[in-house]
Design an enzyme around this catalytic site. Structure first.
Site, short mmCIF file in Angstrom:
data_model
loop_
_atom_site.label_atom_id
_atom_site.label_comp_id
_atom_site.label_asym_id
_atom_site.label_seq_id
_atom_site.Cartn_x
_atom_site.Cartn_y
_atom_site.Cartn_z
N TYR A 116 1.28 -1.18 0.39
CA TYR A 116 0.09 -0.11 0.09
C TYR A 116 0.87 1.03 0.18
O TYR A 116 0.68 1.93 0.99
CB TYR A 116 -1.40 -0.07 1.13
CG TYR A 116 -2.26 0.27 0.74
CD1 TYR A 116 -3.73 -0.19 0.54
CD2 TYR A 116 -2.21 1.92 1.00
CE1 TYR A 116 -4.65 1.12 -0.19
CE2 TYR A 116 -3.41 2.79 1.20
CZ TYR A 116 -4.68 2.01 0.19
OH TYR A 116 -6.05 2.51 -0.19
N GLY A 176 6.53 7.83 0.80
CA GLY A 176 7.34 7.90 2.25
C GLY A 176 8.17 6.39 1.22
O GLY A 176 9.26 6.47 1.59
N HIS A 177 7.58 5.73 1.12
CA HIS A 177 8.27 4.49 1.03
C HIS A 177 9.28 4.47 -0.95
O HIS A 177 9.93 3.82 -0.57
CB HIS A 177 6.85 2.62 0.52
CG HIS A 177 6.02 2.20 1.65
ND1 HIS A 177 5.23 2.93 1.57
CD2 HIS A 177 6.29 1.93 2.33
CE1 HIS A 177 4.72 2.64 2.07
NE2 HIS A 177 5.14 1.87 2.95
N GLN A 180 4.04 -9.32 13.68
CA GLN A 180 4.61 -7.82 13.98
C GLN A 180 2.89 -7.37 14.41
O GLN A 180 2.79 -6.45 14.51
CB GLN A 180 5.71 -6.87 12.77
CG GLN A 180 4.63 -6.65 11.56
CD GLN A 180 5.36 -5.66 10.95
OE1 GLN A 180 6.43 -6.62 9.92
NE2 GLN A 180 5.47 -4.57 10.96
N GLN A 203 12.76 7.15 8.49
CA GLN A 203 13.36 7.73 9.77
C GLN A 203 11.41 7.30 11.10
O GLN A 203 11.51 8.14 11.78
CB GLN A 203 13.28 8.79 9.91
CG GLN A 203 13.93 9.51 10.73
CD GLN A 203 14.79 8.52 12.12
OE1 GLN A 203 15.66 8.46 11.70
NE2 GLN A 203 14.44 9.33 13.56
N LYS A 204 10.90 6.94 10.25
CA LYS A 204 8.65 7.38 10.39
C LYS A 204 9.31 6.25 11.79
O LYS A 204 8.85 6.53 12.56
CB LYS A 204 7.87 6.90 9.47
CG LYS A 204 6.92 6.80 9.70
CD LYS A 204 5.86 7.73 10.58
CE LYS A 204 4.76 7.15 10.14
NZ LYS A 204 4.66 6.05 10.62
P1 AMP Z 1 5.79 -0.24 5.92
O1 AMP Z 1 4.91 -0.69 4.59
O2 AMP Z 1 4.94 0.30 6.41
O3 AMP Z 1 6.04 -1.42 6.81
O4 AMP Z 1 6.97 0.81 5.83
C1 AMP Z 1 7.99 -0.26 5.18
C2 AMP Z 1 9.27 1.34 4.78
O5 AMP Z 1 8.60 2.39 5.05
C3 AMP Z 1 9.61 1.48 6.70
O6 AMP Z 1 10.91 1.37 6.92
C4 AMP Z 1 8.95 2.51 7.21
O7 AMP Z 1 9.66 3.06 8.58
C5 AMP Z 1 9.19 3.30 6.25
N1 AMP Z 1 8.13 4.54 5.84
C6 AMP Z 1 7.25 4.47 6.32
N2 AMP Z 1 6.51 5.50 5.99
C7 AMP Z 1 7.17 6.04 5.76
C8 AMP Z 1 7.60 8.07 5.79
N3 AMP Z 1 6.01 8.72 5.56
N4 AMP Z 1 8.86 8.38 5.21
C9 AMP Z 1 9.95 7.55 5.62
N5 AMP Z 1 9.87 6.61 5.62
C10 AMP Z 1 8.50 5.81 5.62
#
Ligand code: AMP
Length: 287
Positions: free
Chosen positions: A32, A36-37, A61, A148-149
């Site tokens: 999704y 950021g990703h 998790q 860093q989020k």
């Molecule tokens: P997730 O899909 O939520 O597990 O996130 C995958 C990667 O994307 C992780 O390393 C998160 O920290 C990073 N991530 C998610 N949201 C952001 C954001 N707004 N800015 C930077 N990195 C992000």
């Protein structure tokens, strides 16, 4: 873009690429995807010969009462986004591939995982470190990029990578925000219109913390109190925590702030849980 579903196929492809002298940059995600990703993927693409993105909604998790079943998914859209960016390989295993029948091995990082997110989500980091280990062993990257989020996740992954001699360099991308400051998250899709507006209190509280620090405030307790009050003033949000911590150890700073410090917050709005953070001082300019 090559889509790989099986661990052994991923390992074989990784071995072939490494034998040919290619460097592999890896971005693990739960899909999704948002900008950021994509920032993480841009770093992997710019720094390595081959980029690998994984999409796997990792059940271990999520806590028992958490949002695994309703976690947003859109595989086709995600594929189009990363392919357009120039991603070389999408690794998209299913659950039985990552956790084969009878699987009973976990990776646990001690201490760092007991506080903050770990205190409110007791099994969360065990799931994260286990799946990241499995993904590292499947993809065998030289570089892996995290956001860093999820500041505590970065600290935990760095420690695990060092302690287990993975030989993977960890790079970190700054927090990507919406125009109004809300940190991008796949979970933002849960927010109703009013909740979305209220959620901005998180960003506002962090901005004000930075301003306080810039103006000379060095008491961690004062900054922490100020941030908590700002979030609670928003109305219906409940606060899990607001803390000023050392970025590497995630230990709370008890007295005066000297050097690097991070303000971390987690709050619930309706049934949605949001986290955010900012550095105090110069490191904070980008996040
Ligand atoms: P997730 O899909 O939520 O597990 O996130 C995958 C990667 O994307 C992780 O390393 C998160 O920290 C990073 N991530 C998610 N949201 C952001 C954001 N707004 N800015 C930077 N990195 C992000």
């Amino acid at each position: 873009m090559n889509i790989i579903r099986r661990v052994t196929d991923m390992q074989r492809e990784s071995d072939r690429l490494r034998a040919a002298g290619a460097s592999i940059g890896f971005v693990p995600t739960m899909g999704y995807l948002h900008e950021g990703h994509l920032d993480l993927l841009r770093i992997a693409i710019s720094r390595c010969d081959i980029s690998v993105c994984s999409i796997f909604v990792n059940p271990t998790q999520f806590g028992r009462d958490e949002d695994l079943a309703r976690y947003p998914r859109d595989f086709e859209r995600d594929c189009a986004l990363i392919e357009a960016l120039g991603c070389d390989i999408l690794f998209a295993p299913d659950e039985s591939e990552m956790y084969p029948e009878g699987d009973c091995t976990f990776v646990h990082v001690d201490h760092l995982t007991n506080t903050l997110e770990g205190a409110f989500r007791p099994t969360h980091f065990r799931g994260v470190t286990t799946v990241v280990t499995k993904l590292f062993l499947a993809v065998r990257p030289q570089l892996a990029v995290f956001g860093q989020k999820d500041a505590q996740q970065v600290a935990v992954i760095r420690r695990m990578t060092r302690d287990l001699h993975f030989g993977v360099e960890i790079a970190v991308a700054p927090i990507r925000r919406e125009k109004d400051g809300l940190a991008m998250s796949s979970r933002n899709t849960y927010l109703g219109e009013d909740e979305r507006r209220e959620a901005l209190a998180l960003f506002r509280s962090l901005q004000r913390a930075r301003k306080l620090h810039d103006d000379g405030e060095r008491s961690a307790a004062n900054i922490q109190r100020f941030v908590a009050e700002e979030i609670l003033r928003s109305g219906t949000m409940t606060l899990d925590y607001a803390a000023v911590v050392h970025p590497d150890t995630m230990e709370q700073i008890e007295d005066e702030i000297h050097g690097a410090a991070l303000v971390v917050v987690a709050a619930r709005i309706g049934s949605t849980r949001l986290i955010d953070n900012t550095f105090l001082g110069s490191e904070g300019s980008s996040s």
